[in-house]
Design an enzyme around this catalytic site. Sequence first.
Site, PDB file in Angstrom:
ATOM      1  N   ARG A 183     -20.723 -52.949 -70.877  1.00 34.96           N
ATOM      2  CA  ARG A 183     -21.107 -51.603 -71.337  1.00 34.96           C
ATOM      3  C   ARG A 183     -22.425 -51.175 -70.689  1.00 34.96           C
ATOM      4  NH1 ARG A 183     -17.301 -53.207 -72.762  1.00 34.96           N
ATOM      5  NH2 ARG A 183     -16.702 -51.931 -70.982  1.00 34.96           N
TER       6      ARG A 183
ATOM      7  N   HIS B 259     -27.147 -46.206 -84.621  1.00 32.22           N
ATOM      8  CA  HIS B 259     -26.288 -47.368 -84.377  1.00 32.22           C
ATOM      9  C   HIS B 259     -26.893 -48.339 -83.365  1.00 32.22           C
ATOM     10  CE1 HIS B 259     -22.444 -45.159 -85.952  1.00 32.22           C
ATOM     11  NE2 HIS B 259     -23.234 -45.586 -86.910  1.00 32.22           N
TER      12      HIS B 259
ATOM     13  N   SER C 194     -16.362 -37.090 -85.268  1.00 32.50           N
ATOM     14  CA  SER C 194     -15.372 -36.740 -86.280  1.00 32.50           C
ATOM     15  C   SER C 194     -16.009 -36.565 -87.653  1.00 32.50           C
ATOM     16  CB  SER C 194     -14.312 -37.841 -86.367  1.00 32.50           C
ATOM     17  OG  SER C 194     -14.890 -39.050 -86.841  1.00 32.50           O
TER      18      SER C 194
ATOM     19  N   GLN D  57     -25.123 -41.223 -82.919  1.00 36.46           N
ATOM     20  CA  GLN D  57     -24.380 -42.455 -83.166  1.00 36.46           C
ATOM     21  C   GLN D  57     -24.192 -43.227 -81.857  1.00 36.46           C
ATOM     22  OE1 GLN D  57     -20.821 -41.782 -85.750  1.00 36.46           O
ATOM     23  NE2 GLN D  57     -21.532 -39.666 -85.768  1.00 36.46           N
TER      24      GLN D  57
END
Length: 233
Positions: free
Chosen positions: A57, A105, A172, A87
């Site tokens: 990542r 996060h 979301s 986030q």
Amino acid sequence: MKKRITILTGAGMSAESGINTFRDAGGLWEGHDVMEVASPQGFARNPNLVLDFYNQRRKQLHEVSPNIAHRVLVELEDFFKVTIVTQNVDDLHERAGSSNVIHIHGELLKVRSTKNENVVLPWSNDLNLGDCCDEGHQLRPHIVWFGEAVPLLEEAAIATQNADIVIIIGTSMQVYPAASLIDYAQSRIPIYFVDPKPNVSRNNYDNLTVIAKTAVQGIPKLVTELIATIQEN
């Protein structure tokens, strides 16, 4: 005094820069069950897998750049007091020039001690078993995993509570505890929700404006309009 804008951003904000979203419909993240690579239990079972996952990542992050949506948000700082609550664990908001970013996060380009969570270090390359803090304890990704506390959640809640305007981008708003942040917004303040598949009802919030577009499609126009309201007054 400048009005305060709090901007809540999620995976959709960075997706258009080429960063893969957190997980697909099958609950997998890059082919892994999320609990394998995003939980303390997964790290205890197979630390090499978890470290390699975040190394990949991190490499991907070095290959991408902020998109136009990241960049235009910076323009708001000339006219508003802006706080970004994200986030996302990437640094694209910072690279674009945003000066006040809360990562609820965690951050991909930081690591912390497995023994003392307050020992946090910048880290841009691979993290391997044997990489330790000065006290000799293994380092781990500075990521909030499933089942762990979200230490900056209170700071994020205060920023949302104090906002004169709230903008939600590319999330979301279904994953808790991040989803609870919208509940801290003052009643009747303007709330803008920018997402190509919005699932927040106008009936649930006063003064909600839904912009059913991606971040790149919707944010530049919204920023222009917000700045225009300041310049007109």
